[in-house]
Design a protein around this motif. Structure first.
Motif, PDB file in Angstrom:
ATOM      1  N   TYR A 252       0.839  -1.188   0.000  1.00 37.62           N
ATOM      2  CA  TYR A 252       0.000   0.000   0.000  1.00 37.62           C
ATOM      3  C   TYR A 252       0.881   1.247   0.000  1.00 37.62           C
ATOM      4  O   TYR A 252       1.794   1.372   0.826  1.00 37.62           O
ATOM      5  CB  TYR A 252      -0.926  -0.007   1.210  1.00 37.62           C
ATOM      6  N   PHE A 253       0.607   2.145  -0.929  1.00 40.20           N
ATOM      7  CA  PHE A 253       1.387   3.362  -1.086  1.00 40.20           C
ATOM      8  C   PHE A 253       0.485   4.566  -0.792  1.00 40.20           C
ATOM      9  O   PHE A 253      -0.586   4.707  -1.373  1.00 40.20           O
ATOM     10  CB  PHE A 253       1.967   3.456  -2.492  1.00 40.20           C
ATOM     11  N   LEU A 254       0.926   5.396   0.121  1.00 39.13           N
ATOM     12  CA  LEU A 254       0.210   6.601   0.525  1.00 39.13           C
ATOM     13  C   LEU A 254       0.940   7.800  -0.072  1.00 39.13           C
ATOM     14  O   LEU A 254       2.112   8.039   0.237  1.00 39.13           O
ATOM     15  CB  LEU A 254       0.165   6.710   2.050  1.00 39.13           C
ATOM     16  N   MET A 255       0.256   8.538  -0.938  1.00 40.52           N
ATOM     17  CA  MET A 255       0.854   9.720  -1.558  1.00 40.52           C
ATOM     18  C   MET A 255       0.129  10.969  -1.054  1.00 40.52           C
ATOM     19  O   MET A 255      -1.101  10.997  -1.014  1.00 40.52           O
ATOM     20  CB  MET A 255       0.761   9.639  -3.082  1.00 40.52           C
ATOM     21  N   CYS A 256       0.907  11.994  -0.677  1.00 38.64           N
ATOM     22  CA  CYS A 256       0.341  13.217  -0.086  1.00 38.64           C
ATOM     23  C   CYS A 256       1.069  14.439  -0.632  1.00 38.64           C
ATOM     24  O   CYS A 256       2.220  14.357  -1.072  1.00 38.64           O
ATOM     25  CB  CYS A 256       0.506  13.229   1.435  1.00 38.64           C
ATOM     26  N   ALA A 257       0.401  15.572  -0.560  1.00 38.10           N
ATOM     27  CA  ALA A 257       1.060  16.855  -0.770  1.00 38.10           C
ATOM     28  C   ALA A 257       1.707  17.289   0.539  1.00 38.10           C
ATOM     29  O   ALA A 257       1.227  16.967   1.620  1.00 38.10           O
ATOM     30  CB  ALA A 257       0.057  17.896  -1.237  1.00 38.10           C
ATOM     31  N   GLU A 258       2.808  18.043   0.420  1.00 34.66           N
ATOM     32  CA  GLU A 258       3.499  18.551   1.606  1.00 34.66           C
ATOM     33  C   GLU A 258       4.107  19.902   1.273  1.00 34.66           C
ATOM     34  O   GLU A 258       4.538  20.137   0.146  1.00 34.66           O
ATOM     35  CB  GLU A 258       4.600  17.580   2.050  1.00 34.66           C
ATOM     36  N   GLY A 259       4.106  20.810   2.246  1.00 34.49           N
ATOM     37  CA  GLY A 259       4.780  22.096   2.068  1.00 34.49           C
ATOM     38  C   GLY A 259       3.860  23.270   1.821  1.00 34.49           C
ATOM     39  O   GLY A 259       4.333  24.384   1.608  1.00 34.49           O
ATOM     40  N   GLY A 260       2.542  23.043   1.844  1.00 35.18           N
ATOM     41  CA  GLY A 260       1.626  24.127   1.531  1.00 35.18           C
ATOM     42  C   GLY A 260       1.455  24.287   0.037  1.00 35.18           C
ATOM     43  O   GLY A 260       2.311  23.870  -0.754  1.00 35.18           O
ATOM     44  N   THR A 261       0.356  24.910  -0.382  1.00 39.38           N
ATOM     45  CA  THR A 261       0.002  24.926  -1.790  1.00 39.38           C
ATOM     46  C   THR A 261       0.639  26.074  -2.567  1.00 39.38           C
ATOM     47  O   THR A 261       0.213  26.390  -3.671  1.00 39.38           O
ATOM     48  CB  THR A 261      -1.535  24.946  -1.937  1.00 39.38           C
ATOM     49  N   GLY A 262       1.688  26.707  -2.009  1.00 39.90           N
ATOM     50  CA  GLY A 262       2.406  27.786  -2.676  1.00 39.90           C
ATOM     51  C   GLY A 262       3.775  27.355  -3.154  1.00 39.90           C
ATOM     52  O   GLY A 262       3.970  26.248  -3.655  1.00 39.90           O
ATOM     53  N   GLY A 263       4.763  28.223  -2.968  1.00 34.17           N
ATOM     54  CA  GLY A 263       6.087  28.015  -3.543  1.00 34.17           C
ATOM     55  C   GLY A 263       6.851  26.828  -3.010  1.00 34.17           C
ATOM     56  O   GLY A 263       7.813  26.365  -3.642  1.00 34.17           O
ATOM     57  N   ASN A 264       6.473  26.285  -1.839  1.00 35.00           N
ATOM     58  CA  ASN A 264       7.177  25.130  -1.273  1.00 35.00           C
ATOM     59  C   ASN A 264       6.423  23.819  -1.498  1.00 35.00           C
ATOM     60  O   ASN A 264       6.766  22.784  -0.925  1.00 35.00           O
ATOM     61  CB  ASN A 264       7.388  25.341   0.235  1.00 35.00           C
ATOM     62  N   HIS A 265       5.424  23.857  -2.356  1.00 36.66           N
ATOM     63  CA  HIS A 265       4.559  22.700  -2.600  1.00 36.66           C
ATOM     64  C   HIS A 265       5.356  21.517  -3.152  1.00 36.66           C
ATOM     65  O   HIS A 265       6.303  21.694  -3.932  1.00 36.66           O
ATOM     66  CB  HIS A 265       3.473  23.091  -3.606  1.00 36.66           C
ATOM     67  N   SER A 266       4.954  20.310  -2.768  1.00 37.39           N
ATOM     68  CA  SER A 266       5.626  19.105  -3.252  1.00 37.39           C
ATOM     69  C   SER A 266       4.696  17.913  -3.076  1.00 37.39           C
ATOM     70  O   SER A 266       3.635  18.014  -2.466  1.00 37.39           O
ATOM     71  CB  SER A 266       6.930  18.856  -2.485  1.00 37.39           C
ATOM     72  N   GLU A 267       5.120  16.787  -3.623  1.00 35.28           N
ATOM     73  CA  GLU A 267       4.400  15.524  -3.466  1.00 35.28           C
ATOM     74  C   GLU A 267       5.357  14.503  -2.879  1.00 35.28           C
ATOM     75  O   GLU A 267       6.511  14.389  -3.319  1.00 35.28           O
ATOM     76  CB  GLU A 267       3.861  15.040  -4.810  1.00 35.28           C
ATOM     77  N   VAL A 268       4.864  13.762  -1.859  1.00 29.56           N
ATOM     78  CA  VAL A 268       5.697  12.778  -1.170  1.00 29.56           C
ATOM     79  C   VAL A 268       4.937  11.461  -1.090  1.00 29.56           C
ATOM     80  O   VAL A 268       3.713  11.416  -1.235  1.00 29.56           O
ATOM     81  CB  VAL A 268       6.095  13.267   0.242  1.00 29.56           C
ATOM     82  N   VAL A 269       5.681  10.356  -0.825  1.00 32.01           N
ATOM     83  CA  VAL A 269       5.054   9.041  -0.836  1.00 32.01           C
ATOM     84  C   VAL A 269       5.598   8.186   0.308  1.00 32.01           C
ATOM     85  O   VAL A 269       6.760   8.334   0.720  1.00 32.01           O
ATOM     86  CB  VAL A 269       5.257   8.346  -2.212  1.00 32.01           C
ATOM     87  N   PHE A 270       4.741   7.307   0.822  1.00 32.26           N
ATOM     88  CA  PHE A 270       5.048   6.395   1.919  1.00 32.26           C
ATOM     89  C   PHE A 270       4.598   4.993   1.492  1.00 32.26           C
ATOM     90  O   PHE A 270       3.768   4.841   0.593  1.00 32.26           O
ATOM     91  CB  PHE A 270       4.294   6.798   3.190  1.00 32.26           C
ATOM     92  N   VAL A 271       5.068   3.965   2.207  1.00 32.27           N
ATOM     93  CA  VAL A 271       4.690   2.594   1.885  1.00 32.27           C
ATOM     94  C   VAL A 271       4.367   1.815   3.160  1.00 32.27           C
ATOM     95  O   VAL A 271       4.926   2.091   4.235  1.00 32.27           O
ATOM     96  CB  VAL A 271       5.804   1.881   1.083  1.00 32.27           C
ATOM     97  N   SER A 272       3.450   0.832   3.031  1.00 35.40           N
ATOM     98  CA  SER A 272       3.066  -0.003   4.157  1.00 35.40           C
ATOM     99  C   SER A 272       2.608  -1.363   3.640  1.00 35.40           C
ATOM    100  O   SER A 272       2.303  -1.525   2.451  1.00 35.40           O
ATOM    101  CB  SER A 272       1.935   0.653   4.954  1.00 35.40           C
ATOM    102  N   ASP A 273       2.527  -2.326   4.537  1.00 35.39           N
ATOM    103  CA  ASP A 273       1.983  -3.642   4.202  1.00 35.39           C
ATOM    104  C   ASP A 273       0.494  -3.740   4.504  1.00 35.39           C
ATOM    105  O   ASP A 273      -0.118  -4.790   4.271  1.00 35.39           O
ATOM    106  CB  ASP A 273       2.734  -4.733   4.969  1.00 35.39           C
ATOM    107  N   HIS A 274      -0.087  -2.653   5.038  1.00 29.67           N
ATOM    108  CA  HIS A 274      -1.513  -2.657   5.373  1.00 29.67           C
ATOM    109  C   HIS A 274      -2.070  -1.254   5.156  1.00 29.67           C
ATOM    110  O   HIS A 274      -1.364  -0.254   5.387  1.00 29.67           O
ATOM    111  CB  HIS A 274      -1.719  -3.068   6.836  1.00 29.67           C
ATOM    112  N   PRO A 275      -3.311  -1.103   4.705  1.00 30.74           N
ATOM    113  CA  PRO A 275      -3.852   0.243   4.471  1.00 30.74           C
ATOM    114  C   PRO A 275      -3.889   1.122   5.716  1.00 30.74           C
ATOM    115  O   PRO A 275      -3.884   2.350   5.602  1.00 30.74           O
ATOM    116  CB  PRO A 275      -5.262  -0.026   3.929  1.00 30.74           C
ATOM    117  N   ARG A 276      -3.907   0.503   6.894  1.00 24.32           N
ATOM    118  CA  ARG A 276      -3.917   1.269   8.140  1.00 24.32           C
ATOM    119  C   ARG A 276      -2.513   1.499   8.704  1.00 24.32           C
ATOM    120  O   ARG A 276      -2.353   2.001   9.808  1.00 24.32           O
ATOM    121  CB  ARG A 276      -4.788   0.563   9.181  1.00 24.32           C
ATOM    122  N   GLY A 277      -1.477   1.167   7.922  1.00 20.69           N
ATOM    123  CA  GLY A 277      -0.113   1.438   8.329  1.00 20.69           C
ATOM    124  C   GLY A 277       0.453   0.349   9.228  1.00 20.69           C
ATOM    125  O   GLY A 277      -0.168  -0.711   9.403  1.00 20.69           O
TER     126      GLY A 277
END
Length: 578
Positions: A252-277
């Motif tokens: 299971y891969f969790l992808m999120c935005a990080e840094g606020g929606t302005g000039g520091n905006h980015s996309e990051v990703v995490f991984v787990s063996d279960h949807p609940r982490g």
């Protein structure tokens, strides 16, 4: 160009609850017979399309926070709409290149109540998902109006409308819903840390809940924090948000935005063996950002993030996301737009191809796809001209209202589209009798032909350039004594101001015996308001004015500039106010 799919001009049930008046013919109602929008950005002249290419962004103008899902060969994409009405525009494609707008998810007043809401409130960050187990589509979002909070709506066919909203029992924002292979479902969203555990301004968490598909509700007590702060809490990351879960190769891969929606905006990703982490961040984060490059770079694309992934027709992953194309003064008048990039997921984690280098204006199309944008009813992009003469039985989906249905104030006549004015000024937090079109280029012209005879100084009609209720230009005709007067009015409230101030920049007596053409023309930050009578050449009124107040990074908020056909019977400032 053929018309994009549309909806009939009918009166929507429930309008009386908004306090709007009927469509009775009034002498102070303008009739707009033609509108022409022309985009003229230099980047599209410098980078003409070659065979097998298409332009990025795929949706120009204020179409932010994209989310996407797939059923078979059908792709559906939704965007934020804030206080615009109808809400949550929805698009369809079979190839991720050519898109048609099939309507709006929240197109009824029973689904969306934004009638007293600031333009940047309303509905934020929708998620869309298809559940194979019950052959149903779900759209989940946060409604900052009408007391709804987080809601979900459903349909078997996105082309045939959506259910009334189901209120969900959790706080926070940016919800999404994930359906696992075993039929179980989960809701994830951004939230505040537990009470007393906030470490700094912008500290947020991602939560997960079990979701009861039969009852359409999160299961009480199942909430769990799966990300605290972001990738590295010790670095005080801000605004972890817009989460999505994907399953690949049993993980299971969790992808999120990080840094606020302005000039520091980015996309990051995490991984787990279960949807609940528990979820572990990828060592190569971020997987998408434009924050590291020189501010003065040519053809700049910035603020990239808030992404969603889907497998494309060529079995390659693609990601849609928001980003901006600022003008030469680094101002964001167009707003946050929808972009797309291929995603390399040949390794453990997905990475946006060319998402960590300065982005280019063109992309190669998926294998076997033909670029039909702007043809056969598909949405245009690049430089284009859109003409509307309002003779069709149906009105294009690109025309929208603000805080209420457009059908409450528009009607068809033999000479064009009539707007019956509300006793509401453009600066009020109420539904306005204004039909809006999104600004889609930094350099453009927007020209409207209008027949109008105001009855008093309280009557005004024309065009408006609007960033929000406190930052806008009105270019319209009113009456002073026996004279008809064209005026240019500026309303401004920057982030430093406590209250908005309005000023008449220029006015002139005008002959209205025949329809008048009103035009706004922009070249980056320089805006000009022009007019023509009797089909003669255009004359300027007010000289060159700055578009700064129409930019997100001056006026604040989350929307791009809107260009409107405006009428009011409650004009507050006449030419004598100069």
């Amino acid at each position: 160009m053929k018309k994009i799919k549309t909806i009939p001009l009918v009166i929507i049930a429930g309008l009386l609850s908004l306090g709007v008046h009927s469509q009775k013919r009034q002498k102070n109602s303008p009739v707009f017979s033609e509108v022409t929008y022309t985009g003229d950005d230099q980047v599209y002249k410098d980078y003409p399309l070659e065979e097998g290419e298409f332009y990025n962004p795929i949706l120009q103008g204020c179409y932010p926070d994209p989310a996407i899902t797939r059923k078979g060969d059908d792709y559906y994409l939704v965007c934020s709409s804030f206080a615009m009405f109808p809400g949550v525009p929805i698009f369809h494609s079979n190839d991720l290149v050519n898109w048609t707008q099939i309507g709006h998810v929240l197109d009824r007043t029973s689904q969306l109540d934004v009638h007293d809401t600031g333009i940047s409130s309303g509905v934020y960050a929708p998620g869309i998902a298809y559940n194979t187990h019950n052959d149903t589509f779900y759209m989940i979002t946060t409604a900052f109006a009408g007391g709804l909070g987080n809601i979900v709506v459903k349909t078997k066919d996105p082309k045939k409308g959506w259910s009334d909203p189901i209120k969900l029992n959790f706080a926070g924002i940016d919800p999404d819903i994930f359906f696992d292979d075993d039929g179980k479902a989960y809701v994830i969203h951004n939230d505040a840390p537990d009470k007393g555990k906030e470490l700094y301004n912008g500290h947020r968490v991602i939560k997960v809940w079990d979701y009861d598909v039969e009852k359409d509700q999160v299961i009480a007590g199942s909430d769990k924090i799966i990300v605290d702060g972001g990738v590295d809490l010790s670095k005080k990351p801000i605004w972890i948000e817009a989460p999505h879960i994907y399953k690949k190769d049993g993980r299971y891969f969790l992808m999120c935005a990080e840094g606020g929606t302005g000039g520091n905006h980015s996309e990051v990703v995490f991984v787990s063996d279960h949807p609940r982490g528990p979820y572990k961040p990828a060592p190569g984060n971020p997987i998408l950002t434009q924050r590291h490059f020189p501010k003065e770079r040519k053809n700049k694309v910035d603020w990239a993030g808030h992404a969603d992934l889907v497998k494309g027709p060529d079995d390659t992953y693609y990601g849609v996301f928001l980003a901006i194309r600022p003008n030469e003064k680094d101002r964001v008048n167009i707003g946050r737009e929808t972009f797309i990039l291929p995603v390399d997921w040949s390794g453990e984690f997905p990475v946006f191809e060319n998402g960590l280098v300065p982005m280019e204006p063109k992309l190669k199309m998926p294998e076997g796809v033909e670029n039909k944008m702007g043809q056969e009813g598909f949405f245009p992009n690049g430089n284009f001209t859109y003409r509307e003469n309002f003779t069709s039985k149906e009105l294009d989906y690109r025309w929208i209202g603000l805080r209420g249905p457009r059908e409450a104030f528009i009607s068809k006549t033999k000479k064009g589209l009539q707007i019956t004015p509300f006793a509401t000024d453009i600066r009020e937090l109420k539904p306005t009798s204004t039909l809006f079109y999104r600004q889609q280029h930094n350099s453009f012209s927007f020209t409207a032909t209008m027949a109008y005879r105001p009855q008093s100084e309280k009557d005004l009609a024309g065009i408006v350039c609007l960033q929000n209720e406190s930052s806008n230009y009105v270019f319209g005709i009113t009456k002073k004594g026996k004279d008809y007067v064209l005026l240019l009015e500026k309303t401004e409230k920057t982030r430093r101001d406590r209250e908005a101030t309005s000023e008449i920049l220029a006015s002139t007596i005008i002959d209205i015996k025949k329809p008048v053409q009103l035009q706004v023309e922009a070249r980056g930050d320089d805006y000009h308001f022009n007019y023509a009578v009797d089909g003669s050449g255009f004359k300027n009124l007010g000289g060159t004015v700055s578009g700064a107040i129409l930019s997100t990074n001056v006026a604040g908020g989350f929307t791009g500039a809107l260009l409107g056909l405006y009428a009011t019977s409650a004009n507050a400032n006449g030419p004598e106010k100069q």
